[in-house]
Design an enzyme around this catalytic site. Structure first.
Site, PDB file in Angstrom:
ATOM      1  N   ALA A 171       0.855  -1.188   0.000  1.00 14.05           N
ATOM      2  CA  ALA A 171       0.000   0.000   0.000  1.00 14.05           C
ATOM      3  C   ALA A 171       0.890   1.237   0.000  1.00 14.05           C
ATOM      4  CB  ALA A 171      -0.913  -0.003   1.217  1.00 14.05           C
ATOM      5  N   VAL A 201       3.810  -1.333   3.717  1.00 15.32           N
ATOM      6  CA  VAL A 201       3.312   0.026   3.496  1.00 15.32           C
ATOM      7  C   VAL A 201       4.484   0.909   3.096  1.00 15.32           C
ATOM      8  CG1 VAL A 201       2.104   2.003   4.467  1.00 15.32           C
ATOM      9  CG2 VAL A 201       1.478  -0.298   5.200  1.00 15.32           C
ATOM     10  N   LYS A 202       4.291   1.669   2.047  1.00  8.64           N
ATOM     11  CA  LYS A 202       5.289   2.634   1.595  1.00  8.64           C
ATOM     12  C   LYS A 202       4.799   4.034   1.937  1.00  8.64           C
ATOM     13  CE  LYS A 202       7.264   4.492  -2.709  1.00  8.64           C
ATOM     14  NZ  LYS A 202       7.397   4.287  -4.183  1.00  8.64           N
ATOM     15  N   THR A 203       5.662   4.806   2.590  1.00  5.81           N
ATOM     16  CA  THR A 203       5.239   6.148   2.983  1.00  5.81           C
ATOM     17  C   THR A 203       6.440   7.066   3.040  1.00  5.81           C
ATOM     18  OG1 THR A 203       3.768   7.321   4.508  1.00  5.81           O
ATOM     19  CG2 THR A 203       5.489   5.945   5.492  1.00  5.81           C
TER      20      THR A 203
END
Length: 297
Positions: A171, A201-203
């Site tokens: 995500a 998760v990539k953020t």
């Protein structure tokens, strides 16, 4: 007929309990064997981290600087990446099938930079993801965006499809131009994605409270590289992210738009996998850059 096994000295070792090793990656121990095996192609079992090379920008930006010729500019970097984040068109047309690292397939799309970016749909079916033998599928999630609910539904549908085949879902927390990139927002977005079942998760990194973001997310977080920075600043960014709990980086422009992309990706690897300081890694970059220049001369 095969002969019967007549050996009387079989080594069953009843005094030794059966081994059952925990999986090395945060939040992934209960996944099926196939999903774990795929994640171990993205993340190094030795360091528990990844250097992912993102060059899927063309799916909404077209031929971005540095990506005009993927075959010439990106393929030479592939051996240094733990995983490639790529669209299926580029994967089929430009990436050698002998590449042995992980493939994270861009699975959402729709609007270009000329339209509202949060109005995305799923753009890849699970059959094609299986056919391409990818390790994970990536989808944008626009928490707080105009089409937030649609993007969340894209995520959950992709997770359901991936779970049926042991393919992880990455995500990507998209941040709109008008949104504040702070720990409160990033913490909200990453936790929602993890709660809904994302495997990764990539953020973006935030300087105040990123350790709380990673601590509050029950699955691995990889840091997005963001806009192009001077090499030393990009290395400092990667260093801060992994020191504060990120399980690696997913960099694009800060590698393929570098003055020397091959040297830069190796410097990033030194930070992520070997815990080099930014200054030590920058020395690696300068040394490799100088060596390639002298070789060319």
């Amino acid at each position: 007929m095969p002969e019967a096994d007549s050996s009387a000295s079989k080594d069953f070792r009843p005094d030794v309990p059966a081994r059952s090793e925990a999986f090395f990656l945060k939040g992934s121990n209960e996944l099926d064997w196939g999903a774990k095996n795929r994640l171990a192609r993205i993340f190094s079992p030795k360091s528990g981290r990844t250097v992912m090379l993102a060059f899927d920008h063309g799916y909404f930006q077209g031929p971005t600087s540095g990506l005009e010729r993927v075959d010439l500019n990106i393929v030479p970097l592939a051996p240094y990446a733990d995983a490639l984040m790529v669209t299926r068109g580029i994967l089929r047309s430009s990436i050698p099938p002998t590449y042995g690292g992980g493939i994270v397939l861009r699975a959402s799309g729709g609007p270009s930079i000329l339209k509202e970016l949060s109005d995305e749909e799923l753009a890849v079916g699970i059959d094609d993801a299986v056919r391409l033998n990818v390790q994970a599928m990536a989808v944008q999630v626009f928490i707080g965006g105009k089409f937030e609910t649609k993007s969340v539904h894209n995520l959950t549908r992709l997770i359901d499809m991936g779970n049926r085949h042991g393919i992880a879902t990455l995500a990507v927390t998209a941040v709109g131009r008008d949104m504040v990139r702070d720990a409160r927002y990033i913490g909200l977005a990453t936790r929602i994605c993890a709660e809904l079942g994302a495997s990764i998760v990539k953020t973006y990194y935030v300087p105040d409270g990123f350790d709380r973001v990673t601590a509050g997310c029950p699955v691995p977080i990889v840091m997005a590289g963001g806009k192009k920075l001077p090499e030393i600043d990009a290395l400092r960014l990667a260093y801060s992210a992994v020191r504060e709990g990120a399980s690696g980086v997913d960099m694009g422009r800060n590698i393929f738009q570098s003055d020397n992309p091959v040297a830069m990706i190796q410097a990033v690897r030194a930070v992520v996998h070997q815990d080099f300081t930014p200054e030590q890694a920058h020395e690696v970059y300068l040394s490799l850059k100088s060596g390639e220049k002298h070789a060319a001369e």
